[in-house]
Structures are given as C-alpha cells and as structure tokens.
Design a protein around this motif. Structure first.
Motif, mmCIF file in Angstrom:
data_model
loop_
_atom_site.group_PDB
_atom_site.id
_atom_site.type_symbol
_atom_site.label_atom_id
_atom_site.label_comp_id
_atom_site.label_asym_id
_atom_site.label_seq_id
_atom_site.Cartn_x
_atom_site.Cartn_y
_atom_site.Cartn_z
ATOM 1 N N PRO A 116 2.076 4.722 -2.523
ATOM 2 C CA PRO A 116 1.778 5.495 -3.729
ATOM 3 C C PRO A 116 2.860 5.355 -4.799
ATOM 4 C CG PRO A 116 2.536 6.932 -1.982
ATOM 5 C CD PRO A 116 2.362 5.588 -1.376
ATOM 6 N N ASP A 124 0.827 -1.208 0.000
ATOM 7 C CA ASP A 124 0.000 0.000 0.000
ATOM 8 C C ASP A 124 0.861 1.258 0.000
ATOM 9 O OD1 ASP A 124 -2.983 -0.771 0.133
ATOM 10 O OD2 ASP A 124 -2.005 -2.142 1.532
ATOM 11 N N HIS A 129 0.623 -4.181 -3.946
ATOM 12 C CA HIS A 129 -0.199 -2.972 -3.965
ATOM 13 C C HIS A 129 0.646 -1.705 -3.786
ATOM 14 C CE1 HIS A 129 -3.370 -6.009 -3.255
ATOM 15 N NE2 HIS A 129 -4.060 -5.196 -4.050
ATOM 16 N N CYS A 130 1.652 -1.579 -4.653
ATOM 17 C CA CYS A 130 2.462 -0.363 -4.729
ATOM 18 C C CYS A 130 2.135 0.379 -6.030
ATOM 19 C CB CYS A 130 3.944 -0.709 -4.656
ATOM 20 S SG CYS A 130 4.418 -1.568 -3.143
ATOM 21 N N GLN A 179 0.384 2.988 -6.419
ATOM 22 C CA GLN A 179 -1.040 3.302 -6.428
ATOM 23 C C GLN A 179 -1.333 4.724 -6.891
ATOM 24 O OE1 GLN A 179 -1.987 2.111 -2.337
ATOM 25 N NE2 GLN A 179 -2.906 0.257 -3.146
ATOM 26 N N ASP A 239 0.065 -7.683 -7.572
ATOM 27 C CA ASP A 239 -0.967 -6.641 -7.471
ATOM 28 C C ASP A 239 -0.371 -5.242 -7.583
ATOM 29 O OD1 ASP A 239 -3.720 -7.861 -7.003
ATOM 30 O OD2 ASP A 239 -2.497 -8.973 -5.556
ATOM 31 N N ILE A 240 0.409 -5.062 -8.638
ATOM 32 C CA ILE A 240 0.967 -3.754 -8.968
ATOM 33 C C ILE A 240 0.617 -3.470 -10.418
ATOM 34 C CG2 ILE A 240 3.073 -2.415 -9.244
ATOM 35 C CD1 ILE A 240 4.263 -4.009 -6.922
ATOM 36 N N THR A 285 -2.217 2.844 -12.645
ATOM 37 C CA THR A 285 -3.490 3.410 -12.226
ATOM 38 C C THR A 285 -3.898 4.537 -13.179
ATOM 39 O OG1 THR A 285 -2.563 5.161 -10.825
ATOM 40 C CG2 THR A 285 -2.790 2.951 -9.850
#
Length: 253
Positions: free
Chosen positions: A115, A113, A145-146, A148, A175-176, A179
């Motif tokens: 940005p 998580d 999840h980076c 983001q 999960d990258i 966006t």
C-alpha cells in the motif's frame, strides 16, 4: 523497550552474527522480522515474507538520529527474499523499513504489492544533517506494484539526511502509479525525499516513472536511470546462489 512499538514474529536486539534463512513468515499481526537495535553482521536471506500487518522487515526500530554504537545495526545483509503484501493493517508499512543504518546491503530481493513504499532507507533528518545513515548498498532488486493506497513515497524511498556513500543501482522498478486514493503529494519510482544528500542513484530501470529528488533533497548524483535495459531487468530480483558479502567480508555464511 517502549511498549507502544509494535512487536514482530521474529525480534532480535544486541546480537552478533545471526542469520534468518529460508523461512516462511506470514500472517503477522504487526511486523515480520524486526531488529530492534544493535544487531551487527547479520543475514536475512531467502525468506518468504507475506501477509504482514506492518513492515515485512524493520531495522533499528528506535529510529534515533546519529545512533550510538550500542543502538545502531551495522553490516546487515538482506538478499534473495520475496516480500509481498506487507502493510496490510498499518498501511504506511512496506517491505523494508531501515532507519538510520550503516553498511546495510539490500540486494536481489523481490518486493511487490504494497500500500505504501517498497522499501525505505533513512528516517527523518530534521534538515540537511548527518543522521548516521550511510554506506548502504541497494542493488539488483525487483520492486513493483507499490503505492497502491498512499502517495509521498516510492518503490525505493529515502527519508532524508546525509547518506554519504549510499548507492542505489541496477534495480528494476515498475508498475507504480498514483491511485484514486492518493492525496496531494507526488510519487516517484525512486524517490529521494526530505533533505536526502550524497546518495548515488545510477543505472536503474524505472519503467513508467523516474528517479527524482524532492523536498529540498540536493547534492545527490542521479545518472543513467532509464525506462528499459534488458540486462538490468533480467538480473534484478531473486538470484539463487548469490552471496553479497564475498569471500573476505564479515557476516554470517
């Protein structure tokens, strides 16, 4: 020290054999843990670091190329830390920013998580040059999840230079994705950027993406970076009882 450099909740300089273990570090207005310069044989183990304005951990803030011994941090080990939601105000921050370091160990961390990148090793070589960064071990980390918000980065990211002896192996990155806020630059799950060379990238799981060289990076070895490997996935991330130094290594125990 330059007053323009943001500070941190914990800051060390010119130190030997120090350890930060099992702390909760949160709600920092700048960085979490910061080694400004010349911190050797130090351990960062088992901490929870989250809700950080800048970087969760930053090593060698001075950022000099080919730093002198009195500037460069060597033999720093970072393991079993859970780092998330860094870069909340300074959005180019990440879980770990290690400038031109040598003998760094980054193993069995959980980072997510962000940005921007999960971690960055090396900084701004100005060409295919030796910047004093090398012999670093980046292994068994779980990063997801980076990126983001930003692009031009990765879950694991190197910003160039000859990083002779550095190994990035058996990490689980997933999960990258780009966006809707990303610009025109690329992203990769493991991203060797800007003249990175002499780095070995092997046996990583890069689910939904890839490990890649970009922007004149060359002379690296990338082998067996795959979409799935249950053994690597199960081993990655926090592992209680693990000690990356071994019985004969230097450092703090």
């Amino acid at each position: 020290d330059n007053p323009d450099w943001p500070l941190a909740l914990i800051r060390a300089k010119h130190a030997r054999r120090i350890a930060f273990r099992n702390n909760v570090i949160r709600n920092a207005g700048a960085h979490g843990i910061q080694f400004f310069a010349d911190v050797d044989d130090a351990d960062i183990e088992g901490n929870e670091i989250y809700q950080i304005a800048g970087n969760g951990i930053e090593i060698d803030v001075h950022g000099e190329k080919k730093p002198k011994p009195e500037q460069q941090s060597t033999s720093v080990a970072i393991w079993n830390n859970h780092i998330w939601r860094a870069g909340q105000n300074y959005t180019n921050g990440g879980g770990l920013l290690a400038h031109n370091v040598r003998g760094l160990i980054v193993e069995h961390n959980l980072i997510h998580d962000m940005p921007y990148s999960g971690m960055q090793i090396g900084n701004q070589p100005g060409g295919m040059n030796d910047i004093g960064c090398g012999d670093n071990r980046i292994r068994y980390n779980h990063v997801h999840h980076c990126l983001q918000l930003h692009d031009d980065g990765g879950g694991i990211y190197t910003l160039g230079g000859v990083q002779r002896g550095t190994v990035i192996a058996e990490n689980y990155v997933h999960d990258i994705e780009r966006t809707k806020w990303a610009g025109d630059y690329k992203i990769d799950l493991i991203y060797l950027d800007n003249f990175t060379s002499e780095t070995l990238v092997k046996d990583n799981v890069v689910t939904g993406g890839r490990a890649a060289e970009r922007n004149r990076s060359a002379g690296n070895t990338l082998v067996n970076n795959v979409q799935s490997d249950p053994a690597v996935e199960d081993n990655a991330g926090i592992k209680p009882g693990y000690n990356p130094r071994g019985p004969s290594a230097t450092g703090v125990r």
